[in-house]
Structure formats: C-alpha cells, structure tokens
Scaffold this motif. Structure first.
Motif, mmCIF file in Angstrom:
data_model
loop_
_atom_site.group_PDB
_atom_site.id
_atom_site.type_symbol
_atom_site.label_atom_id
_atom_site.label_comp_id
_atom_site.label_asym_id
_atom_site.label_seq_id
_atom_site.Cartn_x
_atom_site.Cartn_y
_atom_site.Cartn_z
ATOM 1 N N ARG B 263 0.985 -1.174 -0.038
ATOM 2 C CA ARG B 263 -0.150 0.032 0.030
ATOM 3 C C ARG B 263 0.824 1.290 0.031
ATOM 4 N N PRO B 264 0.389 2.550 -0.320
ATOM 5 C CA PRO B 264 1.025 3.393 -0.360
ATOM 6 C C PRO B 264 1.455 3.892 1.027
ATOM 7 N N GLY B 265 3.018 4.104 1.288
ATOM 8 C CA GLY B 265 3.273 4.480 2.794
ATOM 9 C C GLY B 265 3.901 3.144 3.287
ATOM 10 N N PRO B 281 12.553 0.617 -9.400
ATOM 11 C CA PRO B 281 11.772 1.769 -10.168
ATOM 12 C C PRO B 281 11.492 2.973 -9.308
ATOM 13 N N ILE B 282 12.554 3.919 -9.105
ATOM 14 C CA ILE B 282 12.157 5.036 -8.066
ATOM 15 C C ILE B 282 11.127 5.750 -8.330
ATOM 16 N N ARG B 283 10.580 5.974 -9.545
ATOM 17 C CA ARG B 283 9.467 6.971 -9.871
ATOM 18 C C ARG B 283 8.205 6.378 -9.060
ATOM 19 N N LEU B 285 8.057 4.220 -6.702
ATOM 20 C CA LEU B 285 8.457 4.176 -5.218
ATOM 21 C C LEU B 285 8.026 5.771 -4.852
ATOM 22 N N PHE B 286 8.612 6.801 -5.450
ATOM 23 C CA PHE B 286 8.574 7.835 -4.938
ATOM 24 C C PHE B 286 6.853 8.387 -4.964
ATOM 25 N N ASN B 287 6.424 8.022 -6.093
ATOM 26 C CA ASN B 287 4.913 8.398 -6.284
ATOM 27 C C ASN B 287 4.050 7.866 -5.137
ATOM 28 N N THR B 288 4.486 6.599 -4.607
ATOM 29 C CA THR B 288 3.505 6.197 -3.857
ATOM 30 C C THR B 288 3.934 5.817 -2.306
ATOM 31 N N ASN B 289 5.312 6.504 -1.935
ATOM 32 C CA ASN B 289 5.746 6.326 -0.698
ATOM 33 C C ASN B 289 5.845 4.896 -0.372
ATOM 34 N N VAL B 290 6.192 4.060 -1.159
ATOM 35 C CA VAL B 290 6.696 2.707 -0.824
ATOM 36 C C VAL B 290 8.201 2.556 -0.492
ATOM 37 N N GLY B 291 8.300 2.044 0.632
ATOM 38 C CA GLY B 291 9.919 2.077 0.936
ATOM 39 C C GLY B 291 10.609 0.677 0.413
#
Lengths: 349, 349
Positions: B263-265, B281-283, B285-291
């Motif tokens: 899930r996001p975050g 895939p950094i974009r 990950l960035f867009n969804t705040n998945v670490g």
C-alpha cells in the motif's frame, strides 16, 4: 483575478483569468495572502520537464477563506488556512494511513483535467480548493506578519523536510547527513534536530546556506561531493557512514551521494523529485542493507504537529525565504531562484 | 576429510580434501553434524552465476567444536555451535549496529582469497571458522535429534525470514504479504506471525507449501501472480495493498510483485538475492511512498533471540526440511531442490 501561467521554458506570465467559482458542495474559495515558488517549479521553468500547453502553476499558498460549499463543515468563511501542495479528503484509507498524497480522491493544483473543473495554481490571487474540510488547516488565529513565512513553509518545504527525516527513521541520537541545501534540505535539518539527532552534517557549498544550516542545527558542514564527499562523511562516522541520510535534491548524483554516505543497515530518506533516468541500485543496497524510504511528502498529515512550533517560534523555517516580491514580479521570482540569487521567494498577491 | 566442491553447472562433487588446520589464534575447527543446501546455492548450480574455478560450497551448518585457537575465550571445545552463513567478529562498528553481514573483518564460506588461508564451505565434514568467538553461538546443551533441523535453520533461512519481516517493519496488527514459498518465504511467515501480524498472505502455487504456510501462520493463500496477483492482494486490503510485503525470491518479477502489492506508505522487506538486471523503480516508489529495506540478512545478530523459541518448539522452522540425505548424496540434494522435488534438504556428514 490575476494568476501565474507557465507557457513554456523560462516563460512565466501573470495573466488575467476568471475568478474561481464553487463547483461542488465540498470546496472553498481562498484569497491567497502569501504564496511561493518551489524548487520543483524550476523543472518546467528550465524545460527539463516539458510544458505541453499553458497552465496554472504554484502549489504553496496560505490565505483567507472567502466562500465555502454547503457541505463544508469544519472550515469557515474568514478562517486563515494553510493548503498543502495537493488536495485530499483525509477520510480515505490512504489519508488515514498518513499518506494523504495518495488520497483516493485528491489531486494537484494546476492540473485541470480532473472533475471537469478548472484547477487553480497557488501563485494567484484566489484558489478554488476541492475537499476543503480535508485539505485545509485553519490556524488558531490570523498569523502576524512575522509568522507568515513560517506558516507558509507548512504548505510544502517544512513538511517535506520532516518527511525526509521521518522516512529515514531519525530518532534520538541518530547521526544524520542532509544532501541538498535548498529550502527542503534546510528544513530537513530543522526536522532532524527536532527529532533528536545527535549530529547533523549539511552538505553545502554556499556560505549563506551554510550559515542558515548551522542556525537550524547542523553541527558540521561538508563542501565536497562525489567520492570525496563520501570519504569525508565516512571519516566522520567510524569509517562507515551515517545512520540516516536525507536526500533533498532528486538528481542521480545526489541519490548516489546519499546511498554511499549511509552506513550499512542505515536508511536514506528521500524527498527530492526524481529527475533523470537512473533507478535505484539494488545490488549495492542489498549488499549493504541500506534502505530507501520516502517519496512525495504527505505534508497535510504533518501540519497539526508542526504548526504550534512554527507559531511559537520554537522552529523557524520561515528563514528559508530570502526574498519577498509582489505577485506582479513572479517572473523575477523564478529567475532569482533559477539563477541561485535566492533560496526561496515569497510572493504577496 | 570429505567436502563438497562445485566444478561448474550441475557439477557437484564430494571430494577428499585436506583436514582444516587452525591458522590464527582466533579461529576454531568445527565438526559438522548437519548442513544444508540453500536456494542461493542453486544459482551457480544452474549456471545462472558462473563458476570460474572449482571451489567449496555450502554456508549453513551446525556442529561440535573440536579445536580452538589460543585467543578464543567464549567458545569451548565440545560446544555445540550454530554458524551463520558468514563469519564476523561481533565487535566492529557494523556488527555492533546489528549488521554483522557487513563486518569489517568477516567474510564468506568457500571464498578462499582472504587471509591467504583456505576457506571451507559448509557442506563438508569439518570447517575452519574464523573469528570463532564472534561467529559461533553455542547452544545451552547439545540439541536432541528432533531439535537439529530447527537449530540448523538459524544458520540462514529462519534468520533471513526474520530479517525480511523486521526490514518491512512488521509489528502488532500489520497486514503482511509474503512473496516466495521457498524455505525463506515460509520462515518469513513464522517471523511475521511472531512479530504480531494480523493477517499474513502467502503467495504460493504448491499445495504442500501452502499447507506448511498455513501451519506456520498464513491466514490466506494467493495463487495468482503478476497483474492478477496484485489485483487479488489489493482486493483483500481496502483496494490499496498490504502494509508490509516480504520479498523472498530475488527475481525482477518477484520484486515487481512485492512493490505493487504494497500500500502507499508501506514497506517492502527484501532478502531475495537480486538476480537479473532490473534496478528499483524510483518513480513508482516515490509516487506511492513505498519504501524498500533489507538485504543480505545479518542472521548472526538474530540467533540469540530466536534460539530459545526454536529449542522450546514455540516456532518450528525445521519443518522446511522435507528431505534428509547423507552428505555422500549431496549431488542428489542439489538435484532434488533444483527439480523442486524438495523445498530444502538437510545433509548429514
């Protein structure tokens, strides 16, 4: 009313546009009293990201509520409000999980292909705010002129710096490196200090930003970058690097700097909008157990926590504004930031 | 003595080799009583990673200490010991930070270009263990035959599953998805349950592994993969995905599955050795705040915590062994795992 429209590379215009109208029962009209230019606004300004057609721009603003829809219950006409750099309902599963940037019903200022309604940008005189009860946070009273810059940072940069620090897991005693000395990087220093970091290294080459970094809590400055920068950081921390590294730029070079400055088992908290083609190097991360966490900062979720400290002056992120201009000079505001004559510009409509 | 040597793709041989000798004051000689084959041993076995020249192989073993160097103080002759899949001193900055896989003085079994000394692999009768006091953990008494398989999992798979869960931040009430139903994935289910997960989804297509997954604490099974698998997971969790996803395979497909199921975050905890060319895939990950957090698991740091539960039977990771063979049949052990006739094979020298 007047609002800022970007037409293309280095083509920022203040134009006469229609006054916004309420278009649903849950929105509000806000008269903007202060706005600003974001480092990320410079990507389309510089042509790094293309501008396909003219559109409104700006996503950081505060102001006074002039009208509300008939289903708006928390926000009142006359409230002084802070808007995050997106709108959100604060009731969906993602908002409740603390990730309001992934709101299932929200969107972005200036992005007008949603709901069939015109979406305002933040660099204008008025803004229609969707999901007003979720998006906006009212201050206890109208801020004083001295409080305005600090309150405005809660729209983006202070909350974004806080997100970098939280994402990296900064806690009492953490050693921290901040990559990037723009407004977000400087706010990340405030956030790291507030969360209890024992040592905070600012990577900065600009004397004025170094001074502000120290004022905000940086204990050390590193001017070198690349291999030299990594070596300098490792030498400061047992030869292995820092616990937490906050990436506040978004380039391939800055992420590489961040990952290599993190000790094995440490965490990179990143908030710089990824720019360039590089992905994250999984083998390096795997071999060293360096984690990467962060993303587009859910600043709406942080406003209530940070606002009292901004109003009391316990933290002073408003100091990142080193230039204030009337909205009429918005093109100069972009140029000043582009040419690094200013760290961050506050606009007054 | 006899030890396993890999000569190349699908060429595993048990050979007569020199008996190991103490080569420093801080090492020990261990007589191996149980060893096993790791999923990661299949990469060179299958030729996915090349074998440039014949070398010892195997990195999971337990046994009895036969000799110790004169500076070894904690480990005694006659102790029954667990070896992690690497050696480490447990005194350097990285070991003290909990990341003994990044020990500043440690290394890997079978990697003989270190210290000028011959490095044994774990699939043999004896092993010279560098940094014996750091590397080895002695059990309170010699384990019973029934306890041996569980104790052996502390060399790698149980600690690795635990690392996936810790890296993903699994805590009381977390929703968890485990990608991969090999021994590590199955142990990750045990770890997630032990850390308090409220719901644990095992992604598995094999009936026997599904049954073991449920026995270990999985509450749900998802057989589909790719887009269908992601859709199934999202449908189970508010349409947004799980809090924590444990990636226990290491392929591009499994990591993609993991990231898109979060899930996001949320956080991906990964321990699968990265295999294939894809970066993260950094974009997305960035867009969804998945670490993304994890890496090569510092299992040495987890042995003391997990051992009592293994000995008491509170957790039963030893069940992942579904085939036991004498060391003489090591080639068959590899073949059985390669052909998926066995999840994990225990070898008895």
């Amino acid at each position: 009313m007047r609002a800022t429209v970007i037409h293309g590379e280095r083509d920022i215009r203040l134009e006469e546009v229609p006054h916004p109208q309420l278009s649903s029962g849950i929105d509000a009209i806000v008269r903007v009293t202060a706005a600003c230019v974001c480092g990320s606004d410079l990507w389309p300004y510089r042509g790094v990201t293309p501008t396909d057609r003219p559109h409104r721009i700006g996503h950081e603003f505060i102001g006074v509520v002039e009208e509300v829809g008939d289903q708006v219950s928390k926000i009142k006409v006359g409230d002084f409000v802070i808007a995050p750099f997106y709108d959100c309902d604060m009731t969906c599963a993602n908002c409740l999980n603390g990730v309001s940037t992934s709101c299932l019903h929200g969107g972005w200022w200036g992005q007008d292909d949603r709901e069939g309604a015109f979406a305002d940008g933040g660099q204008g005189e008025y803004v229609r705010v969707p999901h007003a009860d979720g998006t906006l946070v009212a201050t206890p009273s109208h801020p004083t002129p001295e409080q305005i810059p600090g309150v405005l940072t809660l729209s983006d940069v202070m909350g974004t710096g806080h997100h970098a620090a939280l994402s990296a897991g900064v806690t009492t005693g953490s050693t921290v490196v901040v990559v990037g000395d723009g407004a977000v990087g400087l706010c990340a220093i405030i956030a790291a200090k507030r969360l209890g970091a024992s040592r905070i290294v600012a990577m900065s080459r600009h004397a004025d930003r170094q001074a502000l970094a120290r004022d905000f809590g940086a204990t050390d400055i590193v001017e070198s970058r690349g291999d030299e920068g990594v070596a300098a950081i490792k030498a400061m921390f047992d030869g292995i690097g820092a616990d937490c590294v906050l990436e506040c730029v978004g380039t391939e070079e800055s992420m590489d700097q961040a990952i290599r400055s993190t000790r094995p088992g440490g965490m990179v908290g990143y908030v710089g909008v990824p720019n360039g083609g590089a992905e994250l190097p999984i083998r390096r991360l795997f071999n060293t157990n360096v984690g990467v966490n962060g993303g587009v900062a859910p600043v709406r979720n942080y406003i209530e926590e940070l606002l009292p400290e901004v109003l009391s002056g316990a933290i002073q992120p408003g100091k990142v504004f080193d230039l204030q201009l009337p909205l009429a000079e918005v093109a100069e505001a972009y140029a000043a930031m582009d040419e690094r004559r200013a760290t961050k510009v506050l606009l007054r409509p």
